[in-house]
Design a protein around this motif. Structure first.
Motif, PDB file in Angstrom:
ATOM      1  N   PHE A 169      -3.807  -2.421   4.199  1.00 25.85           N
ATOM      2  CA  PHE A 169      -3.534  -1.043   3.789  1.00 25.85           C
ATOM      3  C   PHE A 169      -2.031  -0.749   3.843  1.00 25.85           C
ATOM      4  O   PHE A 169      -1.460  -0.222   2.889  1.00 25.85           O
ATOM      5  CB  PHE A 169      -4.298  -0.067   4.684  1.00 25.85           C
ATOM      6  CG  PHE A 169      -3.971   1.375   4.426  1.00 25.85           C
ATOM      7  CD1 PHE A 169      -4.472   2.028   3.319  1.00 25.85           C
ATOM      8  CD2 PHE A 169      -3.155   2.084   5.296  1.00 25.85           C
ATOM      9  CE1 PHE A 169      -4.167   3.360   3.066  1.00 25.85           C
ATOM     10  CE2 PHE A 169      -2.841   3.410   5.056  1.00 25.85           C
ATOM     11  CZ  PHE A 169      -3.358   4.050   3.937  1.00 25.85           C
ATOM     12  N   SER A 170      -1.386  -1.106   4.948  1.00 29.17           N
ATOM     13  CA  SER A 170       0.055  -0.839   5.086  1.00 29.17           C
ATOM     14  C   SER A 170       0.869  -1.569   4.029  1.00 29.17           C
ATOM     15  O   SER A 170       1.768  -0.987   3.414  1.00 29.17           O
ATOM     16  CB  SER A 170       0.543  -1.253   6.478  1.00 29.17           C
ATOM     17  OG  SER A 170      -0.003  -0.396   7.450  1.00 29.17           O
ATOM     18  N   ARG A 171       0.550  -2.843   3.805  1.00 27.43           N
ATOM     19  CA  ARG A 171       1.277  -3.618   2.785  1.00 27.43           C
ATOM     20  C   ARG A 171       1.042  -3.053   1.390  1.00 27.43           C
ATOM     21  O   ARG A 171       1.976  -2.913   0.592  1.00 27.43           O
ATOM     22  CB  ARG A 171       0.874  -5.095   2.847  1.00 27.43           C
ATOM     23  CG  ARG A 171       1.426  -5.832   4.049  1.00 27.43           C
ATOM     24  CD  ARG A 171       1.119  -7.325   3.967  1.00 27.43           C
ATOM     25  NE  ARG A 171      -0.316  -7.618   3.898  1.00 27.43           N
ATOM     26  CZ  ARG A 171      -1.121  -7.722   4.950  1.00 27.43           C
ATOM     27  NH1 ARG A 171      -0.636  -7.545   6.169  1.00 27.43           N
ATOM     28  NH2 ARG A 171      -2.396  -8.011   4.797  1.00 27.43           N
ATOM     29  N   SER A 172      -0.197  -2.709   1.092  1.00 29.69           N
ATOM     30  CA  SER A 172      -0.529  -2.174  -0.230  1.00 29.69           C
ATOM     31  C   SER A 172       0.097  -0.796  -0.447  1.00 29.69           C
ATOM     32  O   SER A 172       0.589  -0.496  -1.532  1.00 29.69           O
ATOM     33  CB  SER A 172      -2.050  -2.074  -0.395  1.00 29.69           C
ATOM     34  OG  SER A 172      -2.639  -3.342  -0.307  1.00 29.69           O
ATOM     35  N   PHE A 173       0.075   0.029   0.592  1.00 25.27           N
ATOM     36  CA  PHE A 173       0.674   1.363   0.498  1.00 25.27           C
ATOM     37  C   PHE A 173       2.169   1.236   0.211  1.00 25.27           C
ATOM     38  O   PHE A 173       2.702   1.915  -0.668  1.00 25.27           O
ATOM     39  CB  PHE A 173       0.441   2.138   1.795  1.00 25.27           C
ATOM     40  CG  PHE A 173       0.777   3.597   1.702  1.00 25.27           C
ATOM     41  CD1 PHE A 173      -0.210   4.532   1.424  1.00 25.27           C
ATOM     42  CD2 PHE A 173       2.072   4.053   1.889  1.00 25.27           C
ATOM     43  CE1 PHE A 173       0.092   5.891   1.338  1.00 25.27           C
ATOM     44  CE2 PHE A 173       2.387   5.401   1.809  1.00 25.27           C
ATOM     45  CZ  PHE A 173       1.392   6.324   1.531  1.00 25.27           C
ATOM     46  N   ARG A 174       2.830   0.349   0.930  1.00 29.60           N
ATOM     47  CA  ARG A 174       4.271   0.156   0.721  1.00 29.60           C
ATOM     48  C   ARG A 174       4.557  -0.366  -0.685  1.00 29.60           C
ATOM     49  O   ARG A 174       5.510   0.065  -1.337  1.00 29.60           O
ATOM     50  CB  ARG A 174       4.839  -0.785   1.770  1.00 29.60           C
ATOM     51  CG  ARG A 174       6.339  -0.914   1.644  1.00 29.60           C
ATOM     52  CD  ARG A 174       6.929  -1.755   2.747  1.00 29.60           C
ATOM     53  NE  ARG A 174       8.362  -1.571   2.730  1.00 29.60           N
ATOM     54  CZ  ARG A 174       9.112  -1.504   3.778  1.00 29.60           C
ATOM     55  NH1 ARG A 174       8.578  -1.604   4.967  1.00 29.60           N
ATOM     56  NH2 ARG A 174      10.401  -1.353   3.663  1.00 29.60           N
ATOM     57  N   ALA A 175       3.734  -1.283  -1.155  1.00 31.31           N
ATOM     58  CA  ALA A 175       3.927  -1.825  -2.505  1.00 31.31           C
ATOM     59  C   ALA A 175       3.724  -0.733  -3.564  1.00 31.31           C
ATOM     60  O   ALA A 175       4.448  -0.682  -4.553  1.00 31.31           O
ATOM     61  CB  ALA A 175       2.967  -2.985  -2.746  1.00 31.31           C
ATOM     62  N   ALA A 176       2.760   0.150  -3.324  1.00 29.45           N
ATOM     63  CA  ALA A 176       2.452   1.189  -4.313  1.00 29.45           C
ATOM     64  C   ALA A 176       3.419   2.361  -4.271  1.00 29.45           C
ATOM     65  O   ALA A 176       3.792   2.904  -5.320  1.00 29.45           O
ATOM     66  CB  ALA A 176       1.019   1.701  -4.087  1.00 29.45           C
ATOM     67  N   PHE A 177       3.863   2.763  -3.069  1.00 30.64           N
ATOM     68  CA  PHE A 177       4.635   4.000  -2.936  1.00 30.64           C
ATOM     69  C   PHE A 177       6.052   3.813  -2.402  1.00 30.64           C
ATOM     70  O   PHE A 177       6.802   4.782  -2.262  1.00 30.64           O
ATOM     71  CB  PHE A 177       3.882   5.001  -2.058  1.00 30.64           C
ATOM     72  CG  PHE A 177       2.513   5.333  -2.586  1.00 30.64           C
ATOM     73  CD1 PHE A 177       2.361   5.950  -3.815  1.00 30.64           C
ATOM     74  CD2 PHE A 177       1.384   5.010  -1.866  1.00 30.64           C
ATOM     75  CE1 PHE A 177       1.098   6.249  -4.314  1.00 30.64           C
ATOM     76  CE2 PHE A 177       0.125   5.302  -2.346  1.00 30.64           C
ATOM     77  CZ  PHE A 177      -0.024   5.921  -3.583  1.00 30.64           C
ATOM     78  N   GLY A 178       6.431   2.584  -2.060  1.00 35.50           N
ATOM     79  CA  GLY A 178       7.799   2.317  -1.659  1.00 35.50           C
ATOM     80  C   GLY A 178       8.150   2.587  -0.213  1.00 35.50           C
ATOM     81  O   GLY A 178       9.306   2.443   0.178  1.00 35.50           O
TER      82      GLY A 178
ATOM     83  N   MET B 268      -2.908  -5.935  -7.262  1.00 34.93           N
ATOM     84  CA  MET B 268      -3.602  -4.763  -6.756  1.00 34.93           C
ATOM     85  C   MET B 268      -4.479  -4.203  -7.876  1.00 34.93           C
ATOM     86  O   MET B 268      -4.029  -4.044  -9.003  1.00 34.93           O
ATOM     87  CB  MET B 268      -2.560  -3.731  -6.307  1.00 34.93           C
ATOM     88  CG  MET B 268      -3.140  -2.591  -5.564  1.00 34.93           C
ATOM     89  SD  MET B 268      -1.937  -1.401  -4.919  1.00 34.93           S
ATOM     90  CE  MET B 268      -0.666  -2.411  -4.247  1.00 34.93           C
ATOM     91  N   THR B 269      -5.697  -3.876  -7.523  1.00 34.40           N
ATOM     92  CA  THR B 269      -6.635  -3.381  -8.523  1.00 34.40           C
ATOM     93  C   THR B 269      -6.501  -1.869  -8.687  1.00 34.40           C
ATOM     94  O   THR B 269      -5.917  -1.181  -7.834  1.00 34.40           O
ATOM     95  CB  THR B 269      -8.089  -3.698  -8.115  1.00 34.40           C
ATOM     96  OG1 THR B 269      -8.415  -2.927  -6.960  1.00 34.40           O
ATOM     97  CG2 THR B 269      -8.276  -5.176  -7.838  1.00 34.40           C
ATOM     98  N   LEU B 270      -7.069  -1.376  -9.757  1.00 36.21           N
ATOM     99  CA  LEU B 270      -7.077   0.064 -10.003  1.00 36.21           C
ATOM    100  C   LEU B 270      -7.846   0.789  -8.905  1.00 36.21           C
ATOM    101  O   LEU B 270      -7.437   1.868  -8.450  1.00 36.21           O
ATOM    102  CB  LEU B 270      -7.684   0.364 -11.376  1.00 36.21           C
ATOM    103  CG  LEU B 270      -7.716   1.820 -11.797  1.00 36.21           C
ATOM    104  CD1 LEU B 270      -6.300   2.404 -11.805  1.00 36.21           C
ATOM    105  CD2 LEU B 270      -8.343   1.966 -13.169  1.00 36.21           C
ATOM    106  N   GLU B 271      -8.928   0.177  -8.419  1.00 36.07           N
ATOM    107  CA  GLU B 271      -9.696   0.772  -7.321  1.00 36.07           C
ATOM    108  C   GLU B 271      -8.844   0.914  -6.065  1.00 36.07           C
ATOM    109  O   GLU B 271      -8.926   1.919  -5.357  1.00 36.07           O
ATOM    110  CB  GLU B 271     -10.938  -0.073  -7.012  1.00 36.07           C
ATOM    111  CG  GLU B 271     -12.049   0.075  -8.012  1.00 36.07           C
ATOM    112  CD  GLU B 271     -13.248  -0.785  -7.640  1.00 36.07           C
ATOM    113  OE1 GLU B 271     -13.278  -1.343  -6.522  1.00 36.07           O
ATOM    114  OE2 GLU B 271     -14.156  -0.892  -8.477  1.00 36.07           O
ATOM    115  N   ASP B 272      -8.038  -0.121  -5.776  1.00 36.43           N
ATOM    116  CA  ASP B 272      -7.141  -0.054  -4.617  1.00 36.43           C
ATOM    117  C   ASP B 272      -6.153   1.097  -4.773  1.00 36.43           C
ATOM    118  O   ASP B 272      -5.888   1.830  -3.818  1.00 36.43           O
ATOM    119  CB  ASP B 272      -6.377  -1.361  -4.439  1.00 36.43           C
ATOM    120  CG  ASP B 272      -7.244  -2.500  -3.933  1.00 36.43           C
ATOM    121  OD1 ASP B 272      -8.344  -2.227  -3.408  1.00 36.43           O
ATOM    122  OD2 ASP B 272      -6.814  -3.660  -4.073  1.00 36.43           O
ATOM    123  N   LEU B 273      -5.585   1.238  -5.957  1.00 34.69           N
ATOM    124  CA  LEU B 273      -4.628   2.329  -6.195  1.00 34.69           C
ATOM    125  C   LEU B 273      -5.269   3.700  -6.020  1.00 34.69           C
ATOM    126  O   LEU B 273      -4.659   4.615  -5.469  1.00 34.69           O
ATOM    127  CB  LEU B 273      -4.011   2.200  -7.588  1.00 34.69           C
ATOM    128  CG  LEU B 273      -3.030   1.049  -7.765  1.00 34.69           C
ATOM    129  CD1 LEU B 273      -2.623   0.928  -9.233  1.00 34.69           C
ATOM    130  CD2 LEU B 273      -1.813   1.250  -6.892  1.00 34.69           C
TER     131      LEU B 273
END
Length: 138
Positions: free
Chosen positions: A40-49, A1-6
């Motif tokens: 978005f859903s997968r990335s959100f879960r990876a970033a915020f649990g 995941m990139t910084l832009e994605d975060l």
């Protein structure tokens, strides 16, 4: 995941924090983050649990707890005030996160949190998934 994605995911989370009572959906949040809904859903879960929907419902239940502690609104009024459209779904999720129904929570004593500064109360009253039922009213 990139910084832009975060950064985009953080903006989406900030939107949920600010506009929790608005009709938000994953598709619109994903569009704002320039991602497909699935990514978005997968990335959100990876970033915020947790999933975006779960995060949003936790935020809504957190606000509902504050409104129910005041005691001047019915459970149905609180349900709609926090952006839920189904009393049944709201009550189920509230009970899952808090460990008791919204009606039981509203009827319970809340003197300790009433004198607590809002910044401290937020830490101690935030709903936490999978907390033991006897421990849920902290």
């Amino acid at each position: 995941m990139t910084l832009e994605d975060l950064v985009r995911l953080r903006r989406a989370r900030d939107t949920m924090d600010r506009d929790y009572a608005e009709p938000l959906d994953v598709t619109a949040l994903a569009r704002g983050a320039h991602m497909s809904p699935g990514h978005f859903s997968r990335s959100f879960r990876a970033a915020f649990g947790e999933t975006p929907y779960s995060y949003l419902m936790t935020r809504r239940v957190e606000r509902a707890k504050a409104l129910l502690r005041r005691g001047d609104l019915s459970v149905t009024e609180v349900c709609f005030a926090v952006g839920c459209t189904s009393l049944g779904s709201f009550s189920s999720r509230f009970t899952e996160l808090v460990g008791e129904s919204p009606s039981a929570y509203r009827a319970g004593p809340h003197d300790d949190s009433a004198v607590m500064p809002a910044c401290v109360a937020k830490i101690h009253t935030r709903p936490v998934r999978n907390r033991p039922a006897d421990d849920a009213r902290s």
